[in-house]
Design an enzyme around this catalytic site. Structure first.
Site, PDB file in Angstrom:
ATOM      1  N   PRO A   1      26.125 -29.627  30.566  1.00 32.28           N
ATOM      2  CA  PRO A   1      25.766 -29.069  29.265  1.00 32.28           C
ATOM      3  C   PRO A   1      26.980 -28.980  28.337  1.00 32.28           C
ATOM      4  CG  PRO A   1      26.144 -27.288  30.793  1.00 32.28           C
ATOM      5  CD  PRO A   1      26.464 -28.560  31.529  1.00 32.28           C
ATOM      6  N   TRP A   2      26.769 -28.343  27.203  1.00 31.79           N
ATOM      7  CA  TRP A   2      27.751 -28.338  26.119  1.00 31.79           C
ATOM      8  C   TRP A   2      28.552 -27.043  26.044  1.00 31.79           C
ATOM      9  CZ3 TRP A   2      25.985 -24.024  23.932  1.00 31.79           C
ATOM     10  CH2 TRP A   2      24.619 -23.741  24.064  1.00 31.79           C
ATOM     11  N   ASN A   3      28.221 -26.050  26.858  1.00 32.55           N
ATOM     12  CA  ASN A   3      28.862 -24.735  26.630  1.00 32.55           C
ATOM     13  C   ASN A   3      30.302 -24.658  27.138  1.00 32.55           C
ATOM     14  OD1 ASN A   3      27.625 -24.880  29.154  1.00 32.55           O
ATOM     15  ND2 ASN A   3      27.022 -22.739  29.212  1.00 32.55           N
TER      16      ASN A   3
ATOM     17  N   LYS B   1      27.103 -37.880  32.798  1.00 36.46           N
ATOM     18  CA  LYS B   1      26.593 -37.860  31.423  1.00 36.46           C
ATOM     19  C   LYS B   1      26.930 -36.514  30.783  1.00 36.46           C
ATOM     20  CE  LYS B   1      22.816 -36.743  29.360  1.00 36.46           C
ATOM     21  NZ  LYS B   1      23.434 -36.159  28.151  1.00 36.46           N
ATOM     22  N   PRO B   2      27.833 -36.522  29.794  1.00 36.70           N
ATOM     23  CA  PRO B   2      28.112 -35.260  29.098  1.00 36.70           C
ATOM     24  C   PRO B   2      26.955 -34.906  28.161  1.00 36.70           C
ATOM     25  CG  PRO B   2      29.436 -37.055  28.166  1.00 36.70           C
ATOM     26  CD  PRO B   2      28.613 -37.648  29.278  1.00 36.70           C
TER      27      PRO B   2
ATOM     28  N   GLY C   1      19.425 -36.897  26.926  1.00 33.44           N
ATOM     29  CA  GLY C   1      18.847 -36.542  28.215  1.00 33.44           C
ATOM     30  C   GLY C   1      17.691 -37.423  28.630  1.00 33.44           C
TER      31      GLY C   1
ATOM     32  N   GLU D   1      22.407 -25.916  38.667  1.00 31.33           N
ATOM     33  CA  GLU D   1      22.980 -24.640  38.226  1.00 31.33           C
ATOM     34  C   GLU D   1      22.314 -24.334  36.895  1.00 31.33           C
ATOM     35  OE1 GLU D   1      24.557 -22.109  36.382  1.00 31.33           O
ATOM     36  OE2 GLU D   1      26.490 -23.145  36.262  1.00 31.33           O
TER      37      GLU D   1
ATOM     38  N   GLY E   1      19.796 -21.368  34.398  1.00 34.29           N
ATOM     39  CA  GLY E   1      20.014 -20.218  33.535  1.00 34.29           C
ATOM     40  C   GLY E   1      20.066 -18.887  34.266  1.00 34.29           C
TER      41      GLY E   1
ATOM     42  N   CYS F   1      25.887 -19.212  31.179  1.00 33.20           N
ATOM     43  CA  CYS F   1      24.749 -19.092  32.090  1.00 33.20           C
ATOM     44  C   CYS F   1      24.753 -17.749  32.812  1.00 33.20           C
ATOM     45  CB  CYS F   1      24.764 -20.218  33.096  1.00 33.20           C
ATOM     46  SG  CYS F   1      26.354 -20.426  33.881  1.00 33.20           S
TER      47      CYS F   1
ATOM     48  N   LYS G   1      16.811 -20.587  17.514  1.00 35.60           N
ATOM     49  CA  LYS G   1      16.203 -19.984  18.702  1.00 35.60           C
ATOM     50  C   LYS G   1      16.692 -18.528  18.851  1.00 35.60           C
ATOM     51  CE  LYS G   1      16.754 -20.353  23.673  1.00 35.60           C
ATOM     52  NZ  LYS G   1      17.274 -21.071  24.817  1.00 35.60           N
TER      53      LYS G   1
ATOM     54  N   GLU H   1      16.131 -16.082  28.510  1.00 31.53           N
ATOM     55  CA  GLU H   1      17.532 -16.376  28.215  1.00 31.53           C
ATOM     56  C   GLU H   1      17.683 -16.670  26.719  1.00 31.53           C
ATOM     57  OE1 GLU H   1      19.246 -20.062  29.902  1.00 31.53           O
ATOM     58  OE2 GLU H   1      20.832 -18.750  30.631  1.00 31.53           O
TER      59      GLU H   1
ATOM     60  N   PHE I   1      20.791 -17.035  25.146  1.00 37.14           N
ATOM     61  CA  PHE I   1      21.954 -17.924  25.014  1.00 37.14           C
ATOM     62  C   PHE I   1      22.646 -17.758  23.657  1.00 37.14           C
ATOM     63  CE2 PHE I   1      23.979 -21.809  26.885  1.00 37.14           C
ATOM     64  CZ  PHE I   1      24.032 -21.317  28.180  1.00 37.14           C
TER      65      PHE I   1
HETATM   66  P1  NAI Z   1      19.269 -28.986  28.485  1.00 37.30           P
HETATM   67  O1  NAI Z   1      18.971 -28.509  29.856  1.00 37.30           O
HETATM   68  O2  NAI Z   1      18.224 -29.735  27.739  1.00 37.30           O
HETATM   69  O3  NAI Z   1      20.559 -29.964  28.524  1.00 37.30           O
HETATM   70  C1  NAI Z   1      21.545 -29.974  29.509  1.00 37.30           C
HETATM   71  C2  NAI Z   1      21.884 -31.428  29.866  1.00 37.30           C
HETATM   72  O4  NAI Z   1      20.739 -32.063  30.403  1.00 37.30           O
HETATM   73  C3  NAI Z   1      22.318 -32.294  28.690  1.00 37.30           C
HETATM   74  O5  NAI Z   1      23.335 -33.167  29.111  1.00 37.30           O
HETATM   75  C4  NAI Z   1      21.053 -33.058  28.366  1.00 37.30           C
HETATM   76  O6  NAI Z   1      21.293 -34.283  27.707  1.00 37.30           O
HETATM   77  C5  NAI Z   1      20.483 -33.290  29.745  1.00 37.30           C
HETATM   78  N1  NAI Z   1      19.038 -33.566  29.776  1.00 37.30           N
HETATM   79  C6  NAI Z   1      18.084 -33.118  28.919  1.00 37.30           C
HETATM   80  N2  NAI Z   1      16.871 -33.614  29.257  1.00 37.30           N
HETATM   81  C7  NAI Z   1      17.057 -34.391  30.350  1.00 37.30           C
HETATM   82  C8  NAI Z   1      16.184 -35.177  31.156  1.00 37.30           C
HETATM   83  N3  NAI Z   1      14.870 -35.252  30.901  1.00 37.30           N
HETATM   84  N4  NAI Z   1      16.696 -35.855  32.209  1.00 37.30           N
HETATM   85  C9  NAI Z   1      18.016 -35.777  32.468  1.00 37.30           C
HETATM   86  N5  NAI Z   1      18.890 -35.066  31.732  1.00 37.30           N
HETATM   87  C10 NAI Z   1      18.425 -34.364  30.694  1.00 37.30           C
HETATM   88  O7  NAI Z   1      19.759 -27.756  27.660  1.00 37.30           O
HETATM   89  P2  NAI Z   1      19.935 -27.605  26.053  1.00 37.30           P
HETATM   90  O8  NAI Z   1      18.762 -28.192  25.354  1.00 37.30           O
HETATM   91  O9  NAI Z   1      21.275 -28.082  25.691  1.00 37.30           O
HETATM   92  O10 NAI Z   1      19.873 -26.015  25.907  1.00 37.30           O
HETATM   93  C11 NAI Z   1      18.631 -25.342  25.978  1.00 37.30           C
HETATM   94  C12 NAI Z   1      18.780 -24.016  26.685  1.00 37.30           C
HETATM   95  O11 NAI Z   1      19.150 -24.253  28.033  1.00 37.30           O
HETATM   96  C13 NAI Z   1      19.868 -23.115  26.141  1.00 37.30           C
HETATM   97  O12 NAI Z   1      19.469 -22.400  25.017  1.00 37.30           O
HETATM   98  C14 NAI Z   1      20.116 -22.243  27.339  1.00 37.30           C
HETATM   99  O13 NAI Z   1      19.128 -21.235  27.416  1.00 37.30           O
HETATM  100  C15 NAI Z   1      19.967 -23.187  28.507  1.00 37.30           C
HETATM  101  N6  NAI Z   1      21.275 -23.749  28.941  1.00 37.30           N
HETATM  102  C16 NAI Z   1      21.846 -23.265  30.090  1.00 37.30           C
HETATM  103  C17 NAI Z   1      23.102 -23.715  30.474  1.00 37.30           C
HETATM  104  C18 NAI Z   1      23.770 -23.223  31.703  1.00 37.30           C
HETATM  105  O14 NAI Z   1      24.999 -23.159  31.723  1.00 37.30           O
HETATM  106  N7  NAI Z   1      23.054 -22.918  32.764  1.00 37.30           N
HETATM  107  C19 NAI Z   1      23.861 -24.668  29.665  1.00 37.30           C
HETATM  108  C20 NAI Z   1      23.139 -25.152  28.512  1.00 37.30           C
HETATM  109  C21 NAI Z   1      21.907 -24.675  28.177  1.00 37.30           C
END
Ligand code: NAI
Ligand code: MG
Length: 495
Positions: A163-165, A188-189, A221, A264, A266, A298, A348, A395, A397
């Site tokens: 993720p981006w955080n 994949k970043p 993603g 890993e 939320g 997270c 959000k 969450e 965030f």
């Molecule tokens: P996300 O889960 O969509 O993205 C995280 C990663 O997964 C990115 O690299 C994205 O490109 C990839 N991804 C997305 N869809 C995919 C797919 N179908 N197959 C494979 N890879 C895929 O999270 P997003 O949209 O950036 O954030 C949404 C919410 O997720 C946040 O508001 C937060 O609540 C939570 N989150 C939790 C994190 C943690 O550290 N556990 C980090 C980032 C977000």
């Protein structure tokens, strides 16, 4: 002693914008690019090559070749792998300013936090460098008089989606144990923050990693990420991100080649404040537990449970501290909070604040977007929050603290566990019985006593329940990247 000077520079040059495959920076097969934004302004920062299935196929092919029998990587002594990882850590240290600046530009976090993250990444690489030649199996007294030995072998090509955080830190959490185990990597970043991973990729080449061991494929993603998840030659996927996408990845990985998955995800972590604490200290720990990294963490301690006897005083002091929290330009020395990652995330968070108001929580401070450009949100506190409110369950965030009242330890343990998540938890108290009773009863992968967010390279991190599968960091963090092989030798019956 030689001291590196770390310099904030908003004009940091962005050199690496292409895919990194087989130790070369290349354009996407499609020629496509995408824009990464600067969240401080909301304006484009750089155009980056956009990987999709065709590029992921090439990257996996390179990683597979690098893992073949007889390859430089497979034949390398484990101790030499350790030296390469240490070299990479040294190079990251030398390039710390550039990496920290890229992180601030691409992610929006304050420079001091970016600097800290990159130090943690360096520490993580150094920790795992030491593991390389200490990953070994057992000799086992098996039945039948045979000699049985086990070895821990690298699992093969691994796909990593982050993720981006914490962009650079997540690179280190993913690469360091995988490299220590001897795997090869396609990473994949996040589409919001591709720049620091590409810079780190350039450093891996400089460190001397053989071609194909580490590949980086920026993109989205549903395209690049999905292609990695369903690729038949990828043996394992490691993912950090949302629970929703984590579930989808587990399903897709199962449907493709049943590749192994570590997740890993939320959290909605409770931080319990007992009545015997030093109030100022507790207020500060709880404040940082929520607001660090603008709440985009997270393991953020977003449910602040405060014992009823100190509740009002706690809320008053928290509001005082939060009103002072300096929001603004992440490159300024005194800024503690920069922008959220993107407009979607900002919206959000504002939606959740609206729900908090509607459902009867008391808005104590903040509650609005901040400034006229970029994706800022004011540091926000709600009091009188009850367990069933959406802001206490989902969450957010973002920089939103929910302060919740409780009476007894038993009651708060039950309420703390009433969530689908189980990533982290904390308790602040001088009473060791209370602290350890809580630590044993709470369903969470990390429990912090009289501190919060104490994540170290040496200690495992990961979630119970829907916060994920598997552990990162520490010795446990090697497990997802290894297979155990049993070799059994039949011995002559007479000896
Ligand atoms: P996300 O889960 O969509 O993205 C995280 C990663 O997964 C990115 O690299 C994205 O490109 C990839 N991804 C997305 N869809 C995919 C797919 N179908 N197959 C494979 N890879 C895929 O999270 P997003 O949209 O950036 O954030 C949404 C919410 O997720 C946040 O508001 C937060 O609540 C939570 N989150 C939790 C994190 C943690 O550290 N556990 C980090 C980032 C977000
Ligand atoms: Mg960006």
């Amino acid at each position: 002693m030689f001291q590196l000077t770390i310099m904030a520079n908003p004009n940091q040059e962005i050199i690496y914008k292409k895919l990194f495959i087989n130790n070369e920076f290349v354009d996407a097969q499609s020629g496509k690019t995408f824009v990464t934004l600067n969240p401080q302004t909301g304006k484009p920062l750089a155009e980056v090559a956009e990987a999709d299935k065709a590029d992921v196929d090439l990257a996996v092919k390179a990683a597979k070749k690098a893992f073949e029998r007889g390859s430089a990587w497979r034949d390398m002594d484990a101790s030499q792998r350790g030296r390469l990882i240490n070299k990479l850590a040294d190079l990251i240290e030398q390039h710390k300013s550039a990496l920290a600046n890229l992180e601030v530009l691409d992610n929006g976090k304050p420079f001091a936090e970016a600097d800290f993250d990159i130090q943690c990444a360096i520490d993580t690489f150094r920790y795992y460098a030491g593991w390389c030649d200490k990953i070994h199996g057992n000799t086992i007294p098996a039945d039948g008089g045979s000699l049985a030995i086990t070895s821990k072998e690298p699992i093969g090509v691994v796909g990593q989606i982050i993720p981006w955080n914490y962009p650079t830190l997540m690179v280190s959490w993913k690469w360091a144990p995988a490299l220590a185990a001897g795997c090869t990597i396609v990473l994949k970043p996040a589409e919001q923050t591709p720049l620091s991973a590409l810079y780190a990729a350039a450093l891996t080449k400089q460190a001397g990693f053989p071609s194909g061991v580490i590949n980086v494929v920026p993109g989205f993603g549903e395209t690049a990420g999905h292609a990695l998840v369903i690729h038949p030659d990828v043996r394992k996927v490691a993912f950090t991100g949302s629970t929703e996408i984590g579930r989808l990845i587990a399903e897709n990985a199962a449907k493709s080649n049943l590749k192994k998955v570590s997740l890993e995800l939320g959290g909605k972590s409770p931080l319990v404040v007992m009545q015997d604490v030093d109030l100022d200290e507790a207020v500060e720990i709880a404040h940082n537990a929520v607001f660090a990294n603008h709440g985009q963490c997270c393991c953020a301690g977003t449910r602040t449970f405060v014992q009823e006897t100190i509740y009002d005083a706690f809320v008053a002091k928290s509001v005082e501290l939060t009103r002072k929290r300096k929001v603004g330009n992440p490159f300024a020395d005194d800024t503690l909070q920069g922008p959220q990652i993107d407009a979607e995330s900002q919206q959000k968070i504002l939606k959740y604040i609206e729900l908090g108001n509607k459902q009867g929580a008391k808005l104590e401070c903040g509650g609005n977007k901040w400034g006229n450009e970029g994706f800022f949100v004011e540091p926000t506190i709600f009091s009188n929050v009850t367990d069933n409110m959406t802001i206490a369950q989902e969450e957010i965030f973002g920089p939103v603290q929910s302060v919740i009242k409780f009476k007894t330890l038993d009651e708060v343990i039950e309420r703390a566990n009433k969530t689908s998540y189980g990533l982290a938890a904390g308790i602040l108290t001088k009473n060791i019985d209370w602290a350890l009773t809580f630590a044993r009863a709470v369903e969470a992968g990390s429990v912090w006593i009289n501190c919060y967010d104490a994540v170290t390279p040496q200690t495992p991190f990961g979630g119970y329940k829907q916060s994920g599968h598997g552990r990162e960091l520490g010795e446990d963090g090697l497990e997802p990247y290894t297979e155990t092989k049993t070799i059994l030798v039949k011995l002559p019956t007479k000896n």
